[in-house]
Design an enzyme around this catalytic site. Sequence first.
Site, PDB file in Angstrom:
ATOM      1  N   CYS A 209       0.884  -1.164   0.000  1.00 55.58           N
ATOM      2  CA  CYS A 209       0.000   0.000   0.000  1.00 55.58           C
ATOM      3  C   CYS A 209       0.916   1.206   0.000  1.00 55.58           C
ATOM      4  CB  CYS A 209      -0.902   0.000   1.232  1.00 55.58           C
ATOM      5  SG  CYS A 209      -1.788   1.561   1.445  1.00 55.58           S
TER       6      CYS A 209
ATOM      7  N   CYS B 109      -0.620   4.499   2.188  1.00 54.01           N
ATOM      8  CA  CYS B 109      -0.667   4.482   3.658  1.00 54.01           C
ATOM      9  C   CYS B 109      -0.067   3.141   4.051  1.00 54.01           C
ATOM     10  CB  CYS B 109      -2.061   4.748   4.215  1.00 54.01           C
ATOM     11  SG  CYS B 109      -3.439   3.926   3.426  1.00 54.01           S
ATOM     12  N   SER B 110      -0.827   2.241   4.623  1.00 51.10           N
ATOM     13  CA  SER B 110      -0.287   0.913   4.900  1.00 51.10           C
ATOM     14  C   SER B 110      -1.425  -0.076   5.037  1.00 51.10           C
ATOM     15  CB  SER B 110       0.559   0.916   6.174  1.00 51.10           C
ATOM     16  OG  SER B 110       1.694   1.723   6.009  1.00 51.10           O
ATOM     17  N   CYS B 111      -2.399   0.001   4.131  1.00 49.13           N
ATOM     18  CA  CYS B 111      -3.569  -0.870   4.161  1.00 49.13           C
ATOM     19  C   CYS B 111      -3.129  -2.330   4.232  1.00 49.13           C
ATOM     20  CB  CYS B 111      -4.408  -0.655   2.905  1.00 49.13           C
ATOM     21  SG  CYS B 111      -5.131   0.988   2.806  1.00 49.13           S
TER      22      CYS B 111
END
Lengths: 213, 213, 215, 215
Positions: free
Chosen positions: A115, A118-120
């Site tokens: 991701c 962001c850091s999904c």
Amino acid sequence: MPSFDTKAIEKIHRDLHTHLPSDPALRVKALESLVVEKGLVAQESIDNWIELYAERIGPKRGAEVIARAWTEPEYHARLMEDAGQAVKDFGYEGHATEHTKAVQNTADTHNLVVCTLCSCYPFSLLGMSPIWYRSAAYRARAVKEPRAVLAEFGVELGADVKVRVWDSTAELRYLVIPERPAGTEGWSADQLAAIITRDSMIGTARDLALEPS
Amino acid sequence: MPSFDTKAIEKIHRDLHTHLPSDPALRVKALESLVVEKGLVAQESIDNWIELYAERIGPKRGAEVIARAWTEPEYHARLMEDAGQAVKDFGYEGHATEHTKAVQNTADTHNLVVCTLCSCYPFSLLGMSPIWYRSAAYRARAVKEPRAVLAEFGVELGADVKVRVWDSTAELRYLVIPERPAGTEGWSADQLAAIITRDSMIGTARDLALEPS
Amino acid sequence: MDGPQDLGGKESFGPIEVDSPEYRDDWERRQWALTKLVTTPGVTIDWFRHALETMPPAVYLSVPYFQKWNANNMALGIDAGAYTLAECVSGKAAVRGASPPVVSVDECEAMQRALSVDFSREIDAQPAFQLGDPVVTDARPSAGHTRLPSYARGARGKVIAHHGAHVFADTGARGDHRAEHLYTVEFRAGDLWSDAEAAEDVVCLDLWEPYLASA
Amino acid sequence: MDGPQDLGGKESFGPIEVDSPEYRDDWERRQWALTKLVTTPGVTIDWFRHALETMPPAVYLSVPYFQKWNANNMALGIDAGAYTLAECVSGKAAVRGASPPVVSVDECEAMQRALSVDFSREIDAQPAFQLGDPVVTDARPSAGHTRLPSYARGARGKVIAHHGAHVFADTGARGDHRAEHLYTVEFRAGDLWSDAEAAEDVVCLDLWEPYLASA
């Protein structure tokens, strides 16, 4: 209600940066004591949430799902069709998994999930993400030089294997189905689940070892 | 000889970041004592370079050039044609001015200079750049919201004034020629030079005051 | 917007800490729990993300992940009037509230399960693109929050999936929950990067219809 | 390359310190002098810039400008074998050299004047574009050093000046001093930004021919 005003929230972030101590432990302590004093949460609830993720939610869930798909062709078909629905058989739906897509590694295709914005991550299936998954280095490099990234994880891909990178830009989450290794014929789903690693479900590992790591 | 190898220099930068003290004064002291010990420079030469920029090279040079252009149409034409050559009349050629382009403010056009990719500046004409010119905020915003940037500098532009931003992406440098203010008819070039500010030659000031600031 | 979050393809970050754990410090676990247990009314997932993108870029790039979440939780609460800056700095509530009931581990698990949120919506508009259609993405940076990363701007790709309409991130960040058709678009690595490792590798992104035009 | 230096149009940097001076500390002046007085043989201006772009991005964005120059001078010297990392850290030379003659202020001024360097070159190739020609810039990030900023990638503009051929930055950063035709290209703000303040404002960039195609 939120202002939904970019300039306003940007200013608040600058003010916080100016006024808060640099030590993050102190910052978290400040927020925790504030919300507890305000009666927004009980301290013990925080401990309980931490316990939930320590004890019940982790990559073992994803491994169980994949082991079942390896052993039940009908489930495999359902998982590929709509993984968000299929994981509900286990009660493993949850944070960020409603729109999960399973992507299948094959002899000539390797899948890698990132991701960049962001850091999904499919928390409910894989637990908390590793720090590297949330790092700038991984987010920056996985889309541009996936083969170099994989090499750092010890995965050397030949030119005959095509890389498919999945950048989780919307609310879809991705779950890599690694290849079932040779030598596991006749294994039970439990035995299989034990050798499926977190990284193999993100795509930063490829060949699974026959011994649990 | 340099390696011209991106990965190699990137690694060296990371190593330096890891091993050097965080205080920049100590870092500069380390480099200075190293190159002095190696015999690459004499300490007094460093003092002399600093004196050069403190005493002789500054925005007064650009102001003299512009004041002459205001008072001599022939020089104005030469400055607009090739400012890098025209400033040699004064002996003001030097660091980063060989390919200088003069851009003229008018009643309906305002010019603003930035270097988004580093901080290119016509040092030999304007001296050391101000910190804001080298800041991320100015470099980021001048090309996207020049009017908001100008407003922070106290310059409010009407919709009838068109903004021309010059991003110094190659070896050309830019010198804004502000408009000569009304009320300076008959002034000498020296009198005029005294009211021309550094910011007006970068474009973050527009209207010149009749009193030197 | 071109904020610090837009990391895809950015250079000079160095090697990946491939052996890093899930957490380095206990405060990270506590912040994770705080973010999930204490939410500010009206905050959409997209406003949460957008708010995070407005952190000073040097801070965004230098602090641990959950420190960003900590700052963001404070910022979102201050913005919505739930706390003040002074309260966040002091860690003391101006007015104390009654202690709420403890959420048990089982209740936490039920909460976690309820976070499986359906973002799809029925809309009247027909999808503009079909599977296999060549598309090109918007070349200009978005004015506000967007989920079209800069590395895939102005790029040609191919539609490989249509997911119906999903809540649109760009408007969601402004509190407007309209939905737009969502597609998975596949890009050849060679069409994204001038120095692709293997031009026929692909990168797939989930992109809403307003980001796309026919190519 | 998409490094931390590529700041044009990036968001969240906040207000400009409009009253900031030229220097805040004395070490800044000393570093400025050091950079000008002590150069590493073979270092081109483009390699200098490119090297600076490879700093860790969080550092690039958080330290004062001349601290970056300090690190870059050390890095360039280490890379070229002029110093070692250990020497830079200790500030002690492994082998002392004879002290060179002092450069007087007048000599410094002569050196400064000599830094008016002509980057133009005669080349055989005819320019591909004429004044007024519509052009479009390369949409993909460059593999290495480039002076085409990301905000102007894949953008349509108009040639408003031709400067003959100048030494090309992208190859100069690799020590290859070939020249390419250089143009000033004007872009409408409305063609660069979806939320331009005034669509008819313009941004002008100096761009080499390899960045451009006919539009």
